[in-house]
Design a protein around this motif. Structure first.
Motif, PDB file in Angstrom:
ATOM      1  N   GLU A  51      13.601  43.025  45.946  1.00 25.28           N
ATOM      2  CA  GLU A  51      13.578  43.977  47.058  1.00 25.28           C
ATOM      3  C   GLU A  51      13.379  45.413  46.564  1.00 25.28           C
ATOM      4  N   LEU A  52      14.107  45.764  45.488  1.00 25.64           N
ATOM      5  CA  LEU A  52      14.126  47.172  45.047  1.00 25.64           C
ATOM      6  C   LEU A  52      13.169  47.481  43.898  1.00 25.64           C
ATOM      7  N   ARG A  53      12.740  46.449  43.198  1.00 28.30           N
ATOM      8  CA  ARG A  53      11.898  46.596  41.989  1.00 28.30           C
ATOM      9  C   ARG A  53      12.586  47.510  40.953  1.00 28.30           C
ATOM     10  N   ALA A  54      11.873  48.504  40.437  1.00 31.20           N
ATOM     11  CA  ALA A  54      12.413  49.324  39.341  1.00 31.20           C
ATOM     12  C   ALA A  54      13.674  50.099  39.727  1.00 31.20           C
ATOM     13  N   ASP A  55      13.794  50.387  41.008  1.00 28.18           N
ATOM     14  CA  ASP A  55      14.964  51.148  41.485  1.00 28.18           C
ATOM     15  C   ASP A  55      16.276  50.397  41.225  1.00 28.18           C
ATOM     16  N   TYR A  56      16.147  49.090  41.053  1.00 27.64           N
ATOM     17  CA  TYR A  56      17.347  48.274  40.807  1.00 27.64           C
ATOM     18  C   TYR A  56      18.069  48.727  39.544  1.00 27.64           C
ATOM     19  N   PHE A  57      17.258  49.191  38.564  1.00 18.48           N
ATOM     20  CA  PHE A  57      17.835  49.560  37.261  1.00 18.48           C
ATOM     21  C   PHE A  57      18.308  51.021  37.205  1.00 18.48           C
ATOM     22  N   THR A  58      18.095  51.745  38.271  1.00 18.80           N
ATOM     23  CA  THR A  58      18.567  53.134  38.302  1.00 18.80           C
ATOM     24  C   THR A  58      19.477  53.350  39.518  1.00 18.80           C
ATOM     25  N   PRO A  59      20.649  52.728  39.483  1.00 18.78           N
ATOM     26  CA  PRO A  59      21.555  52.874  40.636  1.00 18.78           C
ATOM     27  C   PRO A  59      22.195  54.264  40.671  1.00 18.78           C
ATOM     28  N   ALA A  60      22.618  54.640  41.849  1.00 20.78           N
ATOM     29  CA  ALA A  60      23.330  55.911  42.008  1.00 20.78           C
ATOM     30  C   ALA A  60      24.677  55.813  41.286  1.00 20.78           C
ATOM     31  N   LEU A  61      25.138  56.955  40.775  1.00 20.61           N
ATOM     32  CA  LEU A  61      26.389  56.988  39.999  1.00 20.61           C
ATOM     33  C   LEU A  61      27.562  56.419  40.805  1.00 20.61           C
ATOM     34  N   GLU A  62      27.592  56.785  42.084  1.00 20.90           N
ATOM     35  CA  GLU A  62      28.695  56.329  42.956  1.00 20.90           C
ATOM     36  C   GLU A  62      28.695  54.799  43.080  1.00 20.90           C
ATOM     37  N   ASP A  63      27.468  54.233  43.235  1.00 24.05           N
ATOM     38  CA  ASP A  63      27.353  52.763  43.348  1.00 24.05           C
ATOM     39  C   ASP A  63      27.797  52.093  42.060  1.00 24.05           C
ATOM     40  N   MET A  64      27.425  52.733  40.928  1.00 16.70           N
ATOM     41  CA  MET A  64      27.761  52.157  39.627  1.00 16.70           C
ATOM     42  C   MET A  64      29.276  52.146  39.411  1.00 16.70           C
ATOM     43  N   ILE A  65      29.917  53.231  39.795  1.00 19.18           N
ATOM     44  CA  ILE A  65      31.380  53.322  39.643  1.00 19.18           C
ATOM     45  C   ILE A  65      32.047  52.271  40.532  1.00 19.18           C
ATOM     46  N   ASN A  66      31.546  52.167  41.782  1.00 19.94           N
ATOM     47  CA  ASN A  66      32.116  51.182  42.713  1.00 19.94           C
ATOM     48  C   ASN A  66      31.929  49.756  42.179  1.00 19.94           C
ATOM     49  N   ASP A  67      30.729  49.474  41.646  1.00 16.87           N
ATOM     50  CA  ASP A  67      30.445  48.133  41.101  1.00 16.87           C
ATOM     51  C   ASP A  67      31.311  47.827  39.879  1.00 16.87           C
ATOM     52  N   SER A  68      31.525  48.864  39.040  1.00 15.03           N
ATOM     53  CA  SER A  68      32.368  48.664  37.848  1.00 15.03           C
ATOM     54  C   SER A  68      33.799  48.365  38.253  1.00 15.03           C
ATOM     55  N   PHE A  69      34.267  49.117  39.233  1.00 19.23           N
ATOM     56  CA  PHE A  69      35.621  48.927  39.747  1.00 19.23           C
ATOM     57  C   PHE A  69      35.761  47.518  40.321  1.00 19.23           C
ATOM     58  N   LEU A  70      34.707  47.082  41.044  1.00 18.85           N
ATOM     59  CA  LEU A  70      34.703  45.733  41.615  1.00 18.85           C
ATOM     60  C   LEU A  70      34.715  44.683  40.500  1.00 18.85           C
ATOM     61  N   GLY A  71      33.890  44.910  39.479  1.00 14.28           N
ATOM     62  CA  GLY A  71      33.823  43.973  38.356  1.00 14.28           C
ATOM     63  C   GLY A  71      35.171  43.813  37.671  1.00 14.28           C
ATOM     64  N   LEU A  72      35.824  44.927  37.437  1.00 14.20           N
ATOM     65  CA  LEU A  72      37.155  44.879  36.797  1.00 14.20           C
ATOM     66  C   LEU A  72      38.182  44.191  37.706  1.00 14.20           C
ATOM     67  N   SER A  73      38.061  44.446  39.009  1.00 13.55           N
ATOM     68  CA  SER A  73      38.983  43.809  39.963  1.00 13.55           C
ATOM     69  C   SER A  73      38.766  42.302  39.998  1.00 13.55           C
ATOM     70  N   VAL A  74      37.495  41.893  39.910  1.00  9.15           N
ATOM     71  CA  VAL A  74      37.169  40.468  39.898  1.00  9.15           C
ATOM     72  C   VAL A  74      37.780  39.804  38.656  1.00  9.15           C
ATOM     73  N   ILE A  75      37.656  40.481  37.519  1.00 12.48           N
ATOM     74  CA  ILE A  75      38.230  39.948  36.271  1.00 12.48           C
ATOM     75  C   ILE A  75      39.750  39.853  36.403  1.00 12.48           C
ATOM     76  N   ALA A  76      40.339  40.890  36.984  1.00 12.49           N
ATOM     77  CA  ALA A  76      41.805  40.890  37.181  1.00 12.49           C
ATOM     78  C   ALA A  76      42.225  39.740  38.091  1.00 12.49           C
ATOM     79  N   LEU A  77      41.458  39.519  39.164  1.00 13.23           N
ATOM     80  CA  LEU A  77      41.786  38.423  40.096  1.00 13.23           C
ATOM     81  C   LEU A  77      41.704  37.068  39.379  1.00 13.23           C
ATOM     82  N   ALA A  78      40.629  36.887  38.598  1.00 12.64           N
ATOM     83  CA  ALA A  78      40.462  35.617  37.866  1.00 12.64           C
ATOM     84  C   ALA A  78      41.618  35.411  36.885  1.00 12.64           C
TER      85      ALA A  78
END
Lengths: 101, 138
Positions: A51-78
């Motif tokens: 859907e996004l092509r090259a833009d997929y690899f250049t996410p906004a800083l806010e999205d990246m922080i949110n995704d990282s926080f989500l990733g860590l939360s997922v690991i914590a839940l597991a």
């Protein structure tokens, strides 16, 4: 970032599972959870890339922080699920022995 | 939006199939002869196909649980009726959700199953390895 963090967690957990080779630790549960989620998020990432092509690899800083926080939360839940299952199954009888005392 | 529902449905079917198969394998196992240590027959029964079917179930359940959390995080799922946020946002959102389930969800289920098939092939090769090595030494 969620996919990346989950893949790292899956690889590290699998390496520990292989090295320990100890069924009483129930590390297999963690491996299945992380690999299952990694495969599914990989599919999600592929569709997002289409859907996004090259833009997929250049996410906004806010999205990246949110995704990282989500990733860590997922690991914590597991990890929480794993420790709860480990303590309930109590394969080494540690809890049982403590309760008997 | 709710792509994890498709692998979730597969997980339910696979788990049910694995449990039924496990029961059948246990029934097929010979009665325990005297002098055999407890648990050895059980471990033999575990080597059946049901055990490998549980691998697929574990992969699916693991992914579904963590993805459900992600959907909750993004507000696409809610812990009360109708559970899917899209269901409260009109027909357009529902059709979008169904389209995503049909594309992303089905691909997730297919890829997990394909990887499991690959695991079966690799495990078969690994299981055969000691026999092949013994033959080579003979």
């Amino acid at each position: 970032m969620t996919l990346l963090l989950t893949v790292f967690a899956a690889v590290i957990t699998t390496a520990i599972w292989y090295q320990k080779n100890d069924k009483t630790l129930q590390l297999g549960l963690l491996c299945w959870m992380f690999w299952g989620a990694s495969i599914m998020w990989f599919v999600d990432a592929v569709f997002e890339y289409i859907e996004l092509r090259a833009d997929y690899f250049t996410p906004a800083l806010e999205d990246m922080i949110n995704d990282s926080f989500l990733g860590l939360s997922v690991i914590a839940l597991a990890l929480v699920i794993w420790i709860v299952v480990l303590l309930i199954k109590d394969p080494r009888g540690v809890i049982k022995n403590r309760l008997k005392k | 939006m709710a792509c994890f529902i498709v692998p979730g449905a597969e997980a339910i079917v696979v788990t049910a199939a694995a449990l039924i198969l496990k029961q059948r394998e246990a029934k097929k196992a010979l009665p325990k002869p005297t002098g055999v240590p407890a648990g050895s027959m059980q471990s033999e029964a575990k080597q059946g196909f049901s055990r490998k079917l549980f691998w697929l179930a574990s992969l699916l359940w693991g992914g579904v649980v963590l993805l459900a959390f992600e959907h909750l995080w993004h507000g696409e799922v809610q812990p009360f009726f109708p559970f899917l946020t899209a269901a409260t946002e009109g027909a357009g959102a529902v059709s979008e959700m169904l389209a995503e389930m049909a594309s992303v969800g089905v691909t997730m289920a297919v890829l997990v199953t394909a990887i499991w098939v690959g695991m079966l092939v690799v495990s078969r090769i690994i299981e055969k390895r000691p026999a092949a090595q013994a033959e080579a030494q003979a």
